[in-house]
Design an enzyme around this catalytic site. Structure first.
Site, PDB file in Angstrom:
ATOM      1  N   LYS A 197       0.842  -1.204   0.000  1.00 52.17           N
ATOM      2  CA  LYS A 197       0.000   0.000   0.000  1.00 52.17           C
ATOM      3  C   LYS A 197       0.874   1.250   0.000  1.00 52.17           C
ATOM      4  O   LYS A 197       0.620   2.205  -0.746  1.00 52.17           O
ATOM      5  CB  LYS A 197      -0.941   0.000   1.213  1.00 52.17           C
ATOM      6  CG  LYS A 197      -2.052  -1.041   1.102  1.00 52.17           C
ATOM      7  CD  LYS A 197      -2.848  -1.227   2.386  1.00 52.17           C
ATOM      8  CE  LYS A 197      -3.826  -2.389   2.243  1.00 52.17           C
ATOM      9  NZ  LYS A 197      -4.590  -2.688   3.467  1.00 52.17           N
ATOM     10  N   GLN A 225      -4.593  -0.973   9.546  1.00 50.70           N
ATOM     11  CA  GLN A 225      -4.510  -2.332   9.017  1.00 50.70           C
ATOM     12  C   GLN A 225      -5.089  -3.332  10.030  1.00 50.70           C
ATOM     13  O   GLN A 225      -4.784  -3.278  11.224  1.00 50.70           O
ATOM     14  CB  GLN A 225      -3.044  -2.674   8.693  1.00 50.70           C
ATOM     15  CG  GLN A 225      -2.830  -4.019   8.026  1.00 50.70           C
ATOM     16  CD  GLN A 225      -3.451  -4.116   6.630  1.00 50.70           C
ATOM     17  OE1 GLN A 225      -3.601  -3.121   5.924  1.00 50.70           O
ATOM     18  NE2 GLN A 225      -3.826  -5.321   6.237  1.00 50.70           N
ATOM     19  N   ASP A 260     -10.907   3.141   3.946  1.00 48.57           N
ATOM     20  CA  ASP A 260     -11.250   1.716   3.934  1.00 48.57           C
ATOM     21  C   ASP A 260     -12.758   1.512   3.866  1.00 48.57           C
ATOM     22  O   ASP A 260     -13.230   0.408   3.607  1.00 48.57           O
ATOM     23  CB  ASP A 260     -10.738   1.052   5.224  1.00 48.57           C
ATOM     24  CG  ASP A 260      -9.538   0.154   4.983  1.00 48.57           C
ATOM     25  OD1 ASP A 260      -9.387  -0.345   3.851  1.00 48.57           O
ATOM     26  OD2 ASP A 260      -8.758  -0.043   5.940  1.00 48.57           O
TER      27      ASP A 260
HETATM   28  N1  GUN Z   1      -6.832  -6.595   6.431  1.00 55.75           N
HETATM   29  C1  GUN Z   1      -7.237  -7.412   5.443  1.00 55.75           C
HETATM   30  N2  GUN Z   1      -7.852  -6.710   4.475  1.00 55.75           N
HETATM   31  C2  GUN Z   1      -7.853  -5.429   4.868  1.00 55.75           C
HETATM   32  C3  GUN Z   1      -8.325  -4.212   4.292  1.00 55.75           C
HETATM   33  O1  GUN Z   1      -8.908  -4.176   3.201  1.00 55.75           O
HETATM   34  N3  GUN Z   1      -8.121  -3.100   5.017  1.00 55.75           N
HETATM   35  C4  GUN Z   1      -7.494  -3.109   6.219  1.00 55.75           C
HETATM   36  N4  GUN Z   1      -7.358  -1.964   6.863  1.00 55.75           N
HETATM   37  N5  GUN Z   1      -7.040  -4.206   6.776  1.00 55.75           N
HETATM   38  C5  GUN Z   1      -7.203  -5.350   6.103  1.00 55.75           C
END
Ligand code: GUN
Length: 286
Positions: free
Chosen positions: A54, A98, A121
């Protein structure tokens, strides 16, 4: 029928290039550089890889990155204080915490602390509510990516039977809302669904988001269906190596489907591209 592969890697790269161009124009016209804060707590190896990808995508899009990697023994109050500072920081347009968080924390409380306008998100209940009531907000990235992949094959999915297998807040429920907003007839199936093969067999569009390797059998796929596989499961391969596989029995499913996403290279790259698009959107709307 042998399915066409839906190339999420290429479509994700194209979307990221469009976002990068928009970022360049936003800087030039309004002097705004979209900024994303990625918060990682602890040292979960999979999360470290996701976060690294990311942050790399943020830099490639010409956005500002605000990484916050905190030790596993960080208290929930310390994390909430950081989120409060990021909410107040005008240079930060998007905040991503996350998941999973350490077990000492309550993810619901932490996600509620993020300013919904910075919730790239799309996990805050305000954004979930806006999505459910068909109003503009920030929708979750993986479901947005699924919709872009579906629309690549079928630009007018209206009236089609869509079956979502999985009911998580992150994928299953929001992708069902997006399919409904696109006028599909939507069924959400899950681990307690009776006659799952029959439910899947009615799907013109099947979205598999259960997190169980190859649980959806090829024989359940309707001829000519569009199959979107959200699963990323690590499995042992002969010879002691490990590999990635989806929630769908890919080799058999591709003999029946019209179009199918590979794993890896399907939904995964779209998630990151949609995160960039959401960050740009959040920056434009401030
Ligand atoms: N952990 C697994 N998938 C995601 C996601 O799309 N966003 C976040 N913040 N954590 C995750």
């Amino acid at each position: 029928m042998t399915a066409a592969l839906i190339d999420g890697k290429a479509l994700g790269a194209a979307l990221r290039a469009r976002v990068a161009e928009d970022v360049r124009q936003l800087k030039e016209s309004r002097g705004i550089t979209p900024g994303l804060a990625v918060v990682l707590v602890g040292d979960d190896p999979a999360s470290e890889i996701y976060v690294r990808n990311k942050e790399k995508a943020v830099a490639e899009a010409g956005m500002a990155s605000f990484p916050h990697h905190l030790p596993a023994n960080t208290s929930q109050d310390e994390l909430l204080a950081l989120i409060g500072r990021l909410n107040a920081d005008a240079a930060v347009h998007g905040i991503l915490v996350q998941l999973p968080l350490p077990e000492t924390m309550d993810a619901g409380t932490v996600l509620m602390a993020v300013d919904p306008r910075k919730d790239v998100d799309g996990f805050h209940p305000v954004n979930a509510g806006l999505l459910a009531s068909g109003r503009p907000g920030l929708a979750p990235c993986t479901p947005l990516g699924c919709m872009r992949l579906i629309q690549e094959v079928e630009s007018q999915p209206e009236g089609l039977n869509a079956v979502v297998v999985g009911r998580s807040n992150i994928v299953g429920k929001p992708v069902a809302q997006l399919l409904l907003a696109a006028n599909c007839t939507v069924t959400i199936a899950h681990s307690r669904t009776r006659d799952l093969p029959d439910v899947c067999a009615r799907a013109d569009i099947l979205v598999a988001a259960v997190g169980r390797p190859q649980m959806i059998k090829g024989s359940w796929i309707k001829d000519g269906a569009i199959v979107i596989d959200v699963g990323i499961n690590r499995i042992a391969r002969p010879g002691g190596q490990s590999g990635l596989t989806g929630d769908v029995e890919f080799d058999a499913a591709k003999e029946r489907a019209r179009a199918i996403t590979p794993v890896p290279g399907g939904v995964g790259p779209m998630t990151i591209a949609c995160l960039m698009a959401n960050t740009l959107k959040a920056a434009k709307e401030r």
